[in-house]
Design an enzyme around this catalytic site. Structure first.
Site, PDB file in Angstrom:
ATOM      1  CE  LYS A  22      -3.140   2.573   3.077  1.00  0.00           C
ATOM      2  NZ  LYS A  22      -2.237   3.613   3.626  1.00  0.00           N
ATOM      3  CG  ASN A  23       2.624   2.610   3.561  1.00  0.00           C
ATOM      4  OD1 ASN A  23       1.487   3.071   3.518  1.00  0.00           O
ATOM      5  ND2 ASN A  23       3.160   2.169   4.680  1.00  0.00           N
ATOM      6  NE  ARG A  97      -0.550  12.260   5.804  1.00  0.00           N
ATOM      7  CZ  ARG A  97      -0.282  13.403   6.403  1.00  0.00           C
ATOM      8  NH1 ARG A  97      -1.268  14.180   6.774  1.00  0.00           N
ATOM      9  NH2 ARG A  97       0.949  13.784   6.648  1.00  0.00           N
ATOM     10  CG  ASP A 121      -4.995   5.500   9.419  1.00  0.00           C
ATOM     11  OD1 ASP A 121      -6.115   5.058   9.114  1.00  0.00           O
ATOM     12  OD2 ASP A 121      -3.932   4.917   9.173  1.00  0.00           O
ATOM     13  CG  ASP A 320       2.392   1.675   9.179  1.00  0.00           C
ATOM     14  OD1 ASP A 320       1.969   2.582   9.916  1.00  0.00           O
ATOM     15  OD2 ASP A 320       2.566   1.829   7.964  1.00  0.00           O
ATOM     16  CG  MET A 342       5.681   9.039  13.379  1.00  0.00           C
ATOM     17  SD  MET A 342       6.033   8.167  11.832  1.00  0.00           S
ATOM     18  CE  MET A 342       7.742   7.723  12.055  1.00  0.00           C
TER      19      MET A 342
END
Length: 438
Positions: A22-23, A97, A121, A320, A342
């Site tokens: 996904k990223n 995002r 998110d 994540d 983070m």
């Protein structure tokens, strides 16, 4: 709002193949805007966030051709820049995002890029300063409409420069790299992110004609070129999904094989799970997790002190997967401190695990101490709501290990990051049913 109904407490068995990352997809898809030529991308995950970005690109004028479920061609020959200032774009861009990463390519190729304040998110503040400071360093003029929460950057021609990023932001680095490849002269980016997905982006851009060196390090040097051409790209498997399946196997005492994981790109992930006592075996490019019939024991440090697992920029452990680590620890033998540096809201979902019987002390917004049950007391089924993608998959793993039937609402959050997850879980023996919303 759809719902998962999960009957927990069943062992699973078989093999599962991770989806495309996904990223990585959110970066790679935006890079198609850098050329008028055709770009073919394979192994694209069929998930909500990625599909939203593909729709946004189509509305922007990119010719999108779906070859199969996970492969597309893109041709950004005729871009409608007026769409960037439309009300429709302000709504679409705000809901994703990853939409921030269209700004760098648009600025580089067309001299301007706009974006509404992106959503995503609900895990705390995710500032955009690194992106825009990078564009300003390259010579762009920045403007921000506070009333509409609308950002803009403009430049006749970007000029290469040296910059030291204030944080090793993955999306920030990607955005600046995509802007710099068409800038005039040489750009040096120090404290650059160096995640495998960022490396993938840089290699793809080089195949398109860019001149990027230092790939895989925290200093990237980019010699600007006048234009880029087409290419073909295949995305890596999703390392967050891989970590999720490792956690699922451990929590359900199941024997699972995770196929084609691109082992060399997993970094610290296998080692961190091993520190939690989980057996992670490499079989070629697969991961095999044997059934942990006797549970798993968390390692202490060599001086006997409690293990701390914290996130860090690559090659450190990805933030994540901290939600997965936290869930796994609830049934381990021993204790662990989970330190999420983070995002200040990402651990707030632990109240749902506590309701299921987990022993967790939320020390502050960033730290939680977990005292494992060693499977002597199973988690109890409950009804809960998924607050974000990563917490959602963690709650799903908890429900699959729990005794009884659990309900998870707002599963659209899970669908944002995991492709056909209920079907894939049923294929390895999970008792999970998708119920339509009201």
């Amino acid at each position: 709002m759809s719902t998962f109904k999960i009957e927990g407490g069943h062992q699973l068995k078989g093999s599962i193949k991770p989806q495309g990352a996904k990223n990585e997809a959110l970066q790679i898809l935006c890079a198609v805007l850098l050329t008028p030529e055709e770009v073919t991308i394979k192994n694209i995950p069929d998930i909500v966030d990625v599909n939203k970005l593909i729709t946004l690109l189509s509305n922007l004028g990119v010719a999108v051709n779906k070859l199969d479920a996970n492969s597309y061609t893109f041709k950004a020959e005729h871009i409608n820049l007026e769409y960037l200032e439309s009300d429709e774009f302000k709504v679409e861009g705000r809901g994703l995002r990853g939409s921030i990463m269209i700004v760098g390519p648009l600025l580089a190729r067309f001299g301007k890029g706009y974006i509404p304040k992106p959503g995503g998110d609900k895990i705390g503040r995710r500032r955009l300063d690194t992106h825009f400071e990078g564009f300003i360093n390259l010579g762009a003029k920045f403007r921000y409409n506070r009333e509409d929460h609308f950002y803009g950057v403009e430049a006749e021609r970007l000029k290469g420069t040296f910059m030291l990023l204030d944080e090793a932001s993955v999306t920030g680095t990607a955005n600046i790299v995509m802007a710099a490849v068409l800038a005039e002269g040489k750009t040096t980016i120090y404290n650059a992110a160096c995640e495998p997905y960022l490396q993938q982006l840089c290699r793809m851009l080089n195949r398109m004609g860019a001149k990027i060196s230092g790939i895989g390090s925290n200093m990237l040097v980019i010699d600007g070129v006048d234009n880029l051409g087409g290419t073909e790209h295949t995305m890596l498997p999703d390392m967050i999904e891989i970590g999720s399946w490792i956690g699922l196997a451990a929590m359900t005492k199941s024997e699972l094989t995770i196929k084609d994981v691109s082992w060399d790109d997993l970094g610290q992930i296998p080692n961190v799970f091993r520190k939690l006592g989980i057996t992670v075996e490499q079989q070629g490019d697969d991961i095999h997790i044997p059934a942990h019939k006797d549970g798993y024991q968390i390692q202490n440090y060599i001086d006997g002190s409690i293990l701390t697992i914290a996130d860090a920029p690559w090659p450190g452990f990805t933030p994540d997967l901290l939600s997965i680590v936290l869930v796994i620890a609830t049934q381990a033998k021993g204790e662990v401190l989970v330190h999420q540096k983070m995002f200040e809201s990402r651990l707030f979902f632990v109240d749902k695990l506590i309701d299921m019987g987990a022993k967790i002390i939320l020390c502050d917004p960033h730290r939680a101490t977990v005292i494992g049950h060693d499977f002597k007391s199973t988690l109890k089924a409950t009804t809960m709501t998924s607050p974000d993608i990563r917490a959602g998959i963690s709650l799903l793993i908890a429900a699959l290990s729990a005794k009884g039937t659990s309900i998870i609402h707002n599963i659209e959050q899970i669908d944002r990051g995991y492709e056909n997850i209920d079907q894939r879980l049923r294929a390895i023996g999970a008792k999970i049913e998708r119920l339509p919303g009201n």
